[in-house]
Design a protein around this motif. Structure first.
Motif, PDB file in Angstrom:
ATOM      1  N   TRP A  81      20.335  37.562  -1.313  1.00 37.30           N
ATOM      2  CA  TRP A  81      21.208  37.250  -0.490  1.00 37.30           C
ATOM      3  C   TRP A  81      21.869  38.139   0.666  1.00 37.30           C
ATOM      4  N   LEU A  93      30.121  35.167  -4.629  1.00 38.47           N
ATOM      5  CA  LEU A  93      29.887  35.000  -5.874  1.00 38.47           C
ATOM      6  C   LEU A  93      28.083  34.732  -5.916  1.00 38.47           C
ATOM      7  N   ILE A  94      27.701  34.091  -4.778  1.00 37.19           N
ATOM      8  CA  ILE A  94      26.233  33.988  -4.803  1.00 37.19           C
ATOM      9  C   ILE A  94      25.460  35.032  -4.753  1.00 37.19           C
ATOM     10  N   HIS A 101      28.958  39.054 -12.057  1.00 41.11           N
ATOM     11  CA  HIS A 101      28.984  37.840 -11.645  1.00 41.11           C
ATOM     12  C   HIS A 101      29.520  36.945 -12.526  1.00 41.11           C
ATOM     13  N   ARG A 105      32.707  34.609 -12.008  1.00 36.96           N
ATOM     14  CA  ARG A 105      32.569  33.104 -11.954  1.00 36.96           C
ATOM     15  C   ARG A 105      33.517  32.450 -13.092  1.00 36.96           C
ATOM     16  N   ALA A 252      29.980  27.597   1.839  1.00 39.61           N
ATOM     17  CA  ALA A 252      29.307  27.029   1.011  1.00 39.61           C
ATOM     18  C   ALA A 252      29.778  25.569   0.845  1.00 39.61           C
ATOM     19  N   ALA A 253      31.211  25.312   1.084  1.00 35.08           N
ATOM     20  CA  ALA A 253      31.653  23.839   0.986  1.00 35.08           C
ATOM     21  C   ALA A 253      31.209  23.061   2.236  1.00 35.08           C
ATOM     22  N   THR A 256      26.633  22.588   3.770  1.00 32.64           N
ATOM     23  CA  THR A 256      26.128  21.857   2.892  1.00 32.64           C
ATOM     24  C   THR A 256      26.529  20.372   2.636  1.00 32.64           C
ATOM     25  N   ARG A 323      15.688  35.752  -3.692  1.00 34.39           N
ATOM     26  CA  ARG A 323      15.827  36.821  -4.718  1.00 34.39           C
ATOM     27  C   ARG A 323      15.145  38.148  -4.364  1.00 34.39           C
ATOM     28  N   PRO A 382      18.562  20.734  -5.781  1.00 34.29           N
ATOM     29  CA  PRO A 382      19.294  20.806  -4.590  1.00 34.29           C
ATOM     30  C   PRO A 382      20.532  21.793  -4.639  1.00 34.29           C
ATOM     31  N   PHE A 383      20.942  21.799  -6.007  1.00 36.96           N
ATOM     32  CA  PHE A 383      22.117  22.584  -6.166  1.00 36.96           C
ATOM     33  C   PHE A 383      21.722  23.890  -7.065  1.00 36.96           C
ATOM     34  N   GLY A 384      20.365  24.342  -6.818  1.00 35.21           N
ATOM     35  CA  GLY A 384      19.963  25.284  -7.596  1.00 35.21           C
ATOM     36  C   GLY A 384      19.776  25.244  -9.226  1.00 35.21           C
ATOM     37  N   HIS A 388      23.454  30.940 -11.544  1.00 32.33           N
ATOM     38  CA  HIS A 388      24.312  30.714 -10.152  1.00 32.33           C
ATOM     39  C   HIS A 388      24.306  29.414  -9.438  1.00 32.33           C
ATOM     40  N   CYS A 390      25.221  25.780  -8.287  1.00 33.43           N
ATOM     41  CA  CYS A 390      26.217  25.515  -7.445  1.00 33.43           C
ATOM     42  C   CYS A 390      27.610  25.390  -8.285  1.00 33.43           C
ATOM     43  N   GLY A 392      30.263  24.292  -6.791  1.00 36.99           N
ATOM     44  CA  GLY A 392      30.846  23.065  -6.006  1.00 36.99           C
ATOM     45  C   GLY A 392      30.259  21.864  -6.201  1.00 36.99           C
ATOM     46  N   PHE A 395      32.510  19.063  -6.765  1.00 39.06           N
ATOM     47  CA  PHE A 395      33.318  18.726  -5.736  1.00 39.06           C
ATOM     48  C   PHE A 395      32.695  18.151  -4.680  1.00 39.06           C
TER      49      PHE A 395
HETATM   50  C1  HEM Z   1      25.727  18.811  -1.208  1.00 41.09           C
HETATM   51  C2  HEM Z   1      26.426  20.102  -1.169  1.00 41.09           C
HETATM   52  C3  HEM Z   1      25.929  21.493  -1.553  1.00 41.09           C
HETATM   53  C4  HEM Z   1      24.684  21.841  -1.953  1.00 41.09           C
HETATM   54  C5  HEM Z   1      23.392  21.071  -1.652  1.00 41.09           C
HETATM   55  C6  HEM Z   1      24.903  23.386  -2.439  1.00 41.09           C
HETATM   56  C7  HEM Z   1      23.878  23.891  -2.631  1.00 41.09           C
HETATM   57  C8  HEM Z   1      23.808  25.251  -3.588  1.00 41.09           C
HETATM   58  C9  HEM Z   1      22.878  25.937  -3.864  1.00 41.09           C
HETATM   59  C10 HEM Z   1      21.599  25.507  -3.933  1.00 41.09           C
HETATM   60  C11 HEM Z   1      23.498  27.058  -4.672  1.00 41.09           C
HETATM   61  C12 HEM Z   1      22.431  28.047  -5.510  1.00 41.09           C
HETATM   62  C13 HEM Z   1      22.379  29.288  -4.653  1.00 41.09           C
HETATM   63  C14 HEM Z   1      21.530  30.444  -5.226  1.00 41.09           C
HETATM   64  O1  HEM Z   1      21.167  30.028  -6.672  1.00 41.09           O
HETATM   65  O2  HEM Z   1      21.043  31.367  -4.812  1.00 41.09           O
HETATM   66  C15 HEM Z   1      24.715  26.943  -4.422  1.00 41.09           C
HETATM   67  C16 HEM Z   1      25.545  28.036  -4.806  1.00 41.09           C
HETATM   68  C17 HEM Z   1      27.061  27.830  -4.726  1.00 41.09           C
HETATM   69  N1  HEM Z   1      27.541  26.788  -4.103  1.00 41.09           N
HETATM   70 FE1  HEM Z   1      26.992  25.276  -3.580  1.00 41.09          FE
HETATM   71  N2  HEM Z   1      26.215  23.437  -2.432  1.00 41.09           N
HETATM   72  C18 HEM Z   1      26.873  22.166  -2.027  1.00 41.09           C
HETATM   73  C19 HEM Z   1      28.246  22.295  -2.130  1.00 41.09           C
HETATM   74  C20 HEM Z   1      29.361  23.239  -2.326  1.00 41.09           C
HETATM   75  C21 HEM Z   1      30.475  23.116  -2.294  1.00 41.09           C
HETATM   76  C22 HEM Z   1      31.269  21.985  -1.944  1.00 41.09           C
HETATM   77  C23 HEM Z   1      31.166  24.473  -2.741  1.00 41.09           C
HETATM   78  C24 HEM Z   1      32.675  24.831  -3.055  1.00 41.09           C
HETATM   79  C25 HEM Z   1      33.571  23.917  -2.874  1.00 41.09           C
HETATM   80  C26 HEM Z   1      30.067  25.291  -3.332  1.00 41.09           C
HETATM   81  C27 HEM Z   1      30.077  26.460  -3.625  1.00 41.09           C
HETATM   82  C28 HEM Z   1      29.146  27.099  -4.230  1.00 41.09           C
HETATM   83  C29 HEM Z   1      29.302  28.515  -4.843  1.00 41.09           C
HETATM   84  C30 HEM Z   1      30.275  29.161  -4.867  1.00 41.09           C
HETATM   85  C31 HEM Z   1      28.073  28.935  -4.986  1.00 41.09           C
HETATM   86  C32 HEM Z   1      27.521  30.239  -5.701  1.00 41.09           C
HETATM   87  C33 HEM Z   1      27.631  30.062  -7.245  1.00 41.09           C
HETATM   88  C34 HEM Z   1      27.061  31.345  -8.061  1.00 41.09           C
HETATM   89  O3  HEM Z   1      26.487  32.071  -7.527  1.00 41.09           O
HETATM   90  O4  HEM Z   1      27.544  31.568  -9.008  1.00 41.09           O
HETATM   91  N3  HEM Z   1      29.000  24.408  -2.949  1.00 41.09           N
HETATM   92  N4  HEM Z   1      25.031  25.964  -3.851  1.00 41.09           N
END
Ligand code: HEM
Length: 442
Positions: A81, A93-94, A101, A105, A252-253, A256, A323, A382-384, A388, A390, A392, A395
Motif C-alpha cells: 500500500w 492500519l491498512i 498491526h 487494530r 476508507a469510510a 467506498t 501486497r 469486497p471487504f478483503g 486486514h 475491512c 468498517g 459500519f
Molecule cells: C462498502 C464499503 C467498503 C468497502 C467495499 C471496503 C473495502 C475494504 C477492503 C477491500 C479492505 C482490505 C484492504 C486490504 O486487505 O489491503 C478494507 C480495509 C479497511 N477498511 Fe474498508 N471498506 C468499506 C468501508 C469502510 C468503512 C465505512 C470504514 C471505516 C469506518 C472502513 C475502514 C477500513 C479500514 C480501517 C481498513 C484497514 C483494516 C486493516 O488493515 O486492518 N472501510 N476495506
C-alpha cells in the motif's frame, strides 16, 4: 537428485514503457476483460507491466486465500500500500504489518464494537433522513451520495456537525482524497499530490490539537473512542498514530460506501422488480421499528443485504489489493520471489464463470445462506479477508441499509430506458457520468 526448477512466471507484456502504457490503457478501459484474457492464456499467476511498474497478479479464490490469510507473514501490506497511498495516508492500519498491526487494530477496533456503533447509528439515521428530504428529483447520484457520506463520516468519525465540507477540515480532507488518486505521483509544486500533502499537514495539526480535549470529554464518535482506548497495560495509542489512523479511516469510510451505494442504486433502477421486493421488506421493517433502530433489527433486512452483496460482487468498490513479498513463496507451481509486488484481483474473482454461473447477470439469490455455504470462502471478498479485513464492514453495511430504508421509503429510482453508464474502475469503482437518474416521490 537435482531439484527441478519451477517454471518461469509468464509475462503478460514486455518490460518497455510503451508496452506498459498500452497495457495500462487497455486495463483502464476494461479491467475485468483484461484479467480474464490473462487468466485464460496464462492461468492463475502472471507478471504484468502496468502504471509503469511490474507486479505479479495472482488470480482466483485459492490465490486470494493464500494472500489474505498470509499464514507465514510473507505478504506485506506496508510494501503493497505504501507506494499507492503512502504520501497522503501513511502508517494507517491498512499499511502496517504483523504485531504492530495487531496491537493497533485491537485498540482501534474498540470504536467499532456494538455499543459505540449503536450511538453512530442513531446519529446517522437522523442525518440521512434530514439530508434526503432535500435531494432533487433528477440528479447525478454519485456526487450527491459522496457529499452525504462525507458529511456522515465527519459526524460519526470526527463528531463534527453535518455540512463540514464548508469548513477547513472538510476542504483539507477533500484535497487529500484527490491527492491519493492523483495520477502524477510526485509532489510537483501546485500539483494534486503537493496540495494533498499540505492539506494533510494542516488536518494533522488540527486533529492533534483536539486529542487532549477528546480524552477529557469524549463524544459519541470514532475519534473520541480511539483517543480513550487503552491496551492491556492501560496505555493509549500515541497521538501521532491516532491522527494517522483517523486520516485513513476518513478515506476508507467515505469513497467506498459512496461507490457501493451508487452501484446499488443503479442495479435497483435497472431491476424494478427487485426494487419493489426490497421496498416491501423495508416497509414492514420500518413499521416494526418506529422507535429506536438497533443493530440486531437491521440484520433482519435479508433481501436488502442480498442486493447489497450482489452489487458488491458485480462492482466491488476496491477492485484489487496490493501486497509486497518479504520472502519467496510457492504458488501453483511457481516460485514468487522475495521483493516482488503482488496483487490479487477481487473484480476478476467476482466474475469467474466457474464460481458465478452467468456472472454478468444480477441475481441477489446467489446470496441465500445455502448458496453462500456452497461456495469457496474467498469467492466473494469486497471487504478483503484475513487480518486486514475491512474494519468498517458493519459500519458500512449499517449505513447502506439505513440509507436504502430512507430512500426507498419515499422515492422510486427510475433510469432512462437502455441507459448503461460507462464504469471507471480506478481508484474506486464509479460510473463516469455520475449516474443520472430520477428519484420520483412515492
Ligand atoms: C462498502 C464499503 C467498503 C468497502 C467495499 C471496503 C473495502 C475494504 C477492503 C477491500 C479492505 C482490505 C484492504 C486490504 O486487505 O489491503 C478494507 C480495509 C479497511 N477498511 Fe474498508 N471498506 C468499506 C468501508 C469502510 C468503512 C465505512 C470504514 C471505516 C469506518 C472502513 C475502514 C477500513 C479500514 C480501517 C481498513 C484497514 C483494516 C486493516 O488493515 O486492518 N472501510 N476495506
Amino acid at each position: 537428485m537435482a531439484k527441478s526448477m519451477p517454471p518461469l512466471i509468464p509475462r503478460a507484456n514486455g518490460e518497455g514503457i510503451l508496452s506498459s502504457l498500452k497495457m495500462t490503457r487497455a486495463y483502464l478501459r476494461d479491467p475485468p476483460g483484461v484479467m480474464q484474457r490473462l487468466y485464460e492464456r496464462h492461468g492463475p499467476v502472471v507478471e504484468i507491466g502496468l502504471f509503469g511498474m511490474r507486479a505479479i497478479v495472482l488470480l482466483g479464490p485459492d490465490a486470494n486465500e493464500l494472500v489474505l490469510l498470509n499464514r507465514d507473514g510473507a505478504f506485506s501490506s506496508e510494501l503493497g500500500w505504501d507506494p499507492v497511498i503512502g504520501s497522503t495516508f501513511p502508517r494507517g492500519l491498512i499499511s502496517i504489518d504483523d504485531g504492530h498491526h495487531r496491537d493497533h487494530r485491537r485498540l482501534i477496533g474498540a470504536a467499532f464494537k456494538a455499543e459505540p456503533m449503536q450511538a453512530y447509528l442513531d446519529g446517522m439515521r437522523a442525518g440521512i433522513g434530514r439530508d434526503l428530504e432535500n435531494w432533487p428529483l433528477a440528479l447525478a447520484f454519485y456526487p450527491e451520495i459522496k457529499r452525504l457520506t462525507l458529511d456522515l463520516a465527519a459526524q460519526c468519525l470526527l463528531g463534527l456537525p453535518l455540512g463540514t465540507r464548508a469548513t477547513q477540515v472538510g476542504r483539507d480532507f477533500i484535497t487529500m482524497l484527490g491527492a491519493s488518486t492523483a495520477l502524477i505521483r510526485r509532489p510537483i509544486i501546485g500539483g494534486g499530490l503537493w496540495r494533498g500533502m499540505r492539506a494533510r499537514r494542516r488536518l494533522h495539526r488540527t486533529l492533534l490539537a483536539e486529542i487532549p480535549q477528546r480524552r477529557r470529554s469524549p463524544g459519541p464518535d470514532i475519534f473520541s473512542a480511539i483517543c480513550i482506548a487503552v491496551d492491556e497495560h492501560g496505555a493509549h495509542l500515541g497521538e501521532e498514530a491516532i491522527v494517522d489512523h483517523m486520516s485513513l479511516l476518513l478515506m476508507a469510510a467515505h469513497d467506498t460506501t459512496s461507490s457501493a451505494l451508487t452501484s446499488v442504486a443503479f442495479l435497483l433502477g435497472r431491476h424494478p422488480e427487485w426494487q419493489e421486493r426490497v421496498r416491501a421488506e423495508l416497509r414492514v421493517w420500518t413499521r416494526d421499528n418506529r422507535g429506536r433502530v438497533t443493530l440486531a433489527s437491521l440484520r433482519q433486512l435479508e433481501l436488502c443485504e442480498m442486493v447489497i452483496s450482489e452489487a458488491l460482487r458485480l462492482m466491488p468498490p476496491v477492485p484489487s489489493l496490493p501486497r509486497g513479498l518479504t520472502r519467496d513463496v510457492e504458488f501453483a507451481g511457481h516460485r514468487l520471489p522475495k521483493g516482488a509486488s503482488v496483487g490479487i484481483h477481487i473484480l476478476h474473482t467476482h466474475r469467474m464463470e466457474e464460481l458465478w454461473p452467468d456472472p454478468e447477470r444480477f441475481d441477489p439469490m446467489r446470496f441465500t445462506a445455502e448458496e453462500v455455504r456452497r461456495r469457496h470462502r474467498y469467492a466473494w471478498l469486497p471487504f478483503g479477508g484475513g487480518a486486514h479485513m475491512c474494519l468498517g464492514l458493519h459500519f458500512a453495511t449499517v449505513q447502506m441499509k439505513l440509507f436504502l430504508a430512507e430512500l426507498l421509503g419515499h422515492r422510486r429510482i427510475v433510469l432512462r430506458e437502455n441507459y448503461s453508464p460507462e464504469m471507471l474502475w480506478l481508484p474506486i469503482a464509479h460510473p463516469k457520468d455520475g449516474l443520472n437518474l430520477l428519484l420520483e416521490k412515492i
